[in-house]
Enzyme design. Structure first.
Site, short mmCIF file in Angstrom:
data_model
loop_
_atom_site.label_atom_id
_atom_site.label_comp_id
_atom_site.label_asym_id
_atom_site.label_seq_id
_atom_site.Cartn_x
_atom_site.Cartn_y
_atom_site.Cartn_z
N ASN A 235 0.81 -1.22 0.00
CA ASN A 235 0.00 0.00 0.00
C ASN A 235 0.84 1.27 0.00
OD1 ASN A 235 -2.50 -1.54 0.31
ND2 ASN A 235 -1.73 -1.96 2.36
N GLU A 275 -7.17 12.03 -3.03
CA GLU A 275 -6.89 10.73 -3.63
C GLU A 275 -8.19 10.00 -3.95
OE1 GLU A 275 -4.09 8.47 -1.39
OE2 GLU A 275 -2.56 10.03 -1.49
N GLU A 288 -9.13 9.60 0.28
CA GLU A 288 -8.70 10.44 1.41
C GLU A 288 -8.14 11.74 0.87
OE1 GLU A 288 -5.72 8.18 3.40
OE2 GLU A 288 -4.25 8.39 1.80
N ASN A 290 -4.93 14.30 1.63
CA ASN A 290 -3.68 14.53 2.35
C ASN A 290 -3.44 16.03 2.42
OD1 ASN A 290 -2.63 11.79 2.86
ND2 ASN A 290 -2.73 11.65 0.64
N PHE A 348 11.38 -7.47 -0.61
CA PHE A 348 11.39 -6.01 -0.41
C PHE A 348 11.55 -5.63 1.06
CE2 PHE A 348 8.97 -6.86 -4.27
CZ PHE A 348 9.61 -6.03 -5.17
#
Length: 666
Positions: A235, A275, A288, A290, A348
């Site tokens: 995410n 977003e 959302e 930001n 990762f």
């Protein structure tokens, strides 16, 4: 205009703000923890103030310490960057009480939009399309499971005060909802000091597209087009671009107008981002807002020519926007790759250590292409376990998307980074992936295209031949240098052979090289000839060559009898041998790797949060064994197969290095 501003942040964003402030003639103040005493942002600023120990909750997010630094230096305004205190209304209120300008939105807007639960309610009231979910506070894991059932799996469990992928989990069943709820609360509490959680429907096959807005205190609000941020891992965004290859002008306008309406509804002023999740039919849903500068803001700057940091500073100083919506166009295409200190070959997972080599591609600006690198590190610097793993934001621009991708490929090939694990090979692989090239990707791109993790790139025959031709020419240059150094008499070039066998991992090519003062012709066994020209000399770690009339950029390290070559996400070993050496090499036995199948090895440097099993316990495939925390993220390590724990070598609070043995199995 302000004469001095303090940047309440660290790393690349602090450096980014300092650059614009310097351009505007504004003095800057940096703050730093013990871990950042020698950081780049500290070196760049005009002044620097020490604010405490390495953990962010003892330094960068302690409001009193930032306020003391402001008083000590006489800063008139504060830019919060992103993360840390950037969306903390208590910080903005403290600045207002002190008479110091906050280079960000008003307290009311932060409270309304910075809290994801409140922002969703306000968005719905404003008529903005929202994703189905539960906006109330969730007390415990049992309630989280019940709500997840009501919404319908899959669901997204998110921290109300979250951002940057922290405190966020996807759950597909009850067990994952229960586990994800607790992990999200833990991460939210440690990262933001706020453990409130909410749950919403996880929209499958979504694209993540966001609108950049800019507003002043005089009632003017504009949008600066969109950014596509669909390529994400855990995410957290990895690759962003502007504009989106998916949107049409009508959808862009509708999203932009909704974003501006939402900003106006809360009297927003400054730069902010709304977003959205966009489905395959171009239906979009508010995700959302930001209330800060986004990590990926450079791609918007590259296609609009607007310096967003400068605009934020001017708005905070009370100026009106000098731009109108009609002034905002789309010029060319921009791509951002986030270079992270993480090992793509180990799922990762975070990597820490010293940057023994850090040589990013040279920044350049021209009509055909731009290379921009926003960074906060330098060669010899340390990547700490206390902060997020971002090293740099490598951005490219070109008149078309195809050209911007090609400029990015060459920039990644030129990016030299040693001493830690990093994701440059993965980024290079994405730039060559057919789905990315076509623009046909969703937020599930990494999970779908790399379900078993990233295992490197397999080069096609054309690329292997080009590498073989390049390295045999380089080997010839190195051999000539070697004969000169040894002081051998006679014609040194005659002592260097013309017939060679080049092995590039499993591929092998018999070649003949014919050199001249300008380069060399490399002939393959099938009669094909590749012309190689370059000014590379032994010892250079980056080789820029012309092979077959096309540029080839190789990261190269000398190895006995050849090279280690990194190119377009591939990491290959090249051996250049005489025909007789090749004959003998074929007879050599292969080295067998040690058996670690009965051990749980620590995949990254980190702290043990908890051990979930005991010695002598039977474990099943997929069962949680322990939790390791690194760079503010909790990572649950699970059993790969059924077995019995024979020995546990670590406990909660222990600090582990990569490949430390956590536990052993019978």
């Amino acid at each position: 205009m302000f004469k001095k501003i303090l940047i309440a942040n660290r790393g690349e964003i602090a450096c980014r703000v300092i650059k614009t402030a310097r351009k505007m003639g504004i003095a800057t103040v940096a703050v730093y923890s013990d871990a950042d005493a020698n950081a780049l942002h500290v070196k760049m600023a005009d002044e620097a103030v020490h604010i405490g120990p390495p953990p962010a909750n003892q330094s960068y997010i302690v409001i009193d310490k930032i306020m003391e630094a402001i008083r000590q230096t006489g800063a008139e305004a504060v830019h919060p960057g992103y993360g840390f205190l950037s969306e903390n209304p208590k910080f903005a209120a403290a600045l207002e009480k002190e008479g110091v300008a906050f280079i960000g939105p008003p307290v009311g807007a932060i409270e309304a939009m910075g809290d994801k639960i409140t922002s969703k309610k306000l968005a719905a009231e404003a008529g903005v399309s929202t994703v189905p979910g539960y906006m109330g506070l969730i007390e415990d894991a049992d309630e989280a499971v019940k709500i997840s059932h009501e919404i319908g799996y899959p669901v997204m469990i998110k921290a109300s005060a979250g951002g940057g992928g922290k405190g966020m989990r996807i759950a597909w069943n009850d067990d994952e909802a229960r586990e994800g709820f607790q992990s999200s609360k833990n991460e939210a509490a440690s990262s933001f000091g706020d453990d409130r959680i909410f749950i919403e429907k996880f929209v499958t096959q979504p694209r993540h597209i966001e609108i950049q807005v800019l507003a002043d205190t005089h009632g003017n609000t504009i949008y600066l087009n969109e950014r596509e941020c669909s390529i994400q891992r855990r995410n957290q965004k990895v690759v962003e671009e502007a504009p989106s290859p998916f949107l049409d002008a009508e959808t862009r306008k509708a999203m932009g107008e909704q974003a501006c309406a939402l900003a106006a509804a809360v009297d927003y002023a400054s730069a902010g981002t709304v977003e959205f999740i966009v489905d395959g039919d171009k239906n979009f849903y508010f995700l959302e807002m930001n209330t800060r500068l986004q990590v990926e803001h450079p791609v918007t700057e590259l296609i609009t020519g607007v310096d967003l940091v400068e605009q934020m500073i001017r708005v905070a100083a009370g100026e009106k926007l000098s731009l109108t919506q009609a002034d905002i166009g789309i010029n060319g295409w921009a791509i951002e790759n986030r270079v992270y200190a993480e090992d793509p070959y180990r799922g990762f997972l975070p990597s820490i250590g010293r940057l023994t080599r850090y040589r990013p591609p040279a920044e350049a600006r021209g009509a055909d292409g731009i290379v921009r690198n926003d960074t906060g590190v330098y060669e010899g610097g340390e990547i700490s376990m206390f902060y997020d793993p971002m090293i740099a934001k490598l951005c490219t621009w070109a008149p078309t998307r195809t050209d911007a991708i090609e400029v990015m490929r060459n920039a990644l090939d030129s990016f030299e980074l040693e001493g830690i694990g990093h994701n440059i090979p993965f980024l290079a692989a994405v730039m060559d992936h057919p789905k990315f090239i076509s623009g046909d990707m969703t937020t599930a791109f990494i999970a779908e295209e790399y379900p078993d993790g990233f295992e490197g790139v397999t080069l096609d025959d054309t690329a292997l031949r080009r590498i073989a031709a390049a390295t045999v020419a380089m080997h010839r240059v190195a051999e000539i240098r070697r004969t000169r150094v040894t002081g051998r008499m006679g014609n040194h070039e005659r002592r260097v052979g013309t017939d060679w066998v080049v092995s590039v991992d499993d591929a092998q090519f018999a070649v003949t090289i014919a050199a001249d003062p300008k380069g060399a012709d490399v002939r393959f066994a099938d009669g094909a000839i590749l012309r190689v020209e370059s000014d590379w000399v032994p010892g250079q770690s980056l080789a820029v060559l012309s092979v077959g009339g096309e540029t080839l950029i190789l990261k190269t390290d000398k190895r006995t009898g050849g090279f280690r070559i990194r190119y377009r996400g591939a990491d290959v070993t090249v051996r250049v041998m005489s025909p007789r050496q090749a004959e003998l090499a074929a007879l050599m036995p292969e080295k067998i790797a040690p058996d670690t199948s009965k051990m749980l090895l620590c995949p990254m440097p980190g702290l043990v949060v908890k051990i979930d099993v005991e010695e002598g316990q039977e474990v099943q495939e997929g069962q949680a064994l322990c939790t390791i925390e690194a760079m503010k993220m909790e990572n649950i390590l699970r059993a790969e197969k059924k077995g019995k724990v024979s020995k546990i070598n670590a406990g909660p609070g222990d600090s582990l290095a990569v490949d430390d043995v956590i536990m052993e199995f019978e």
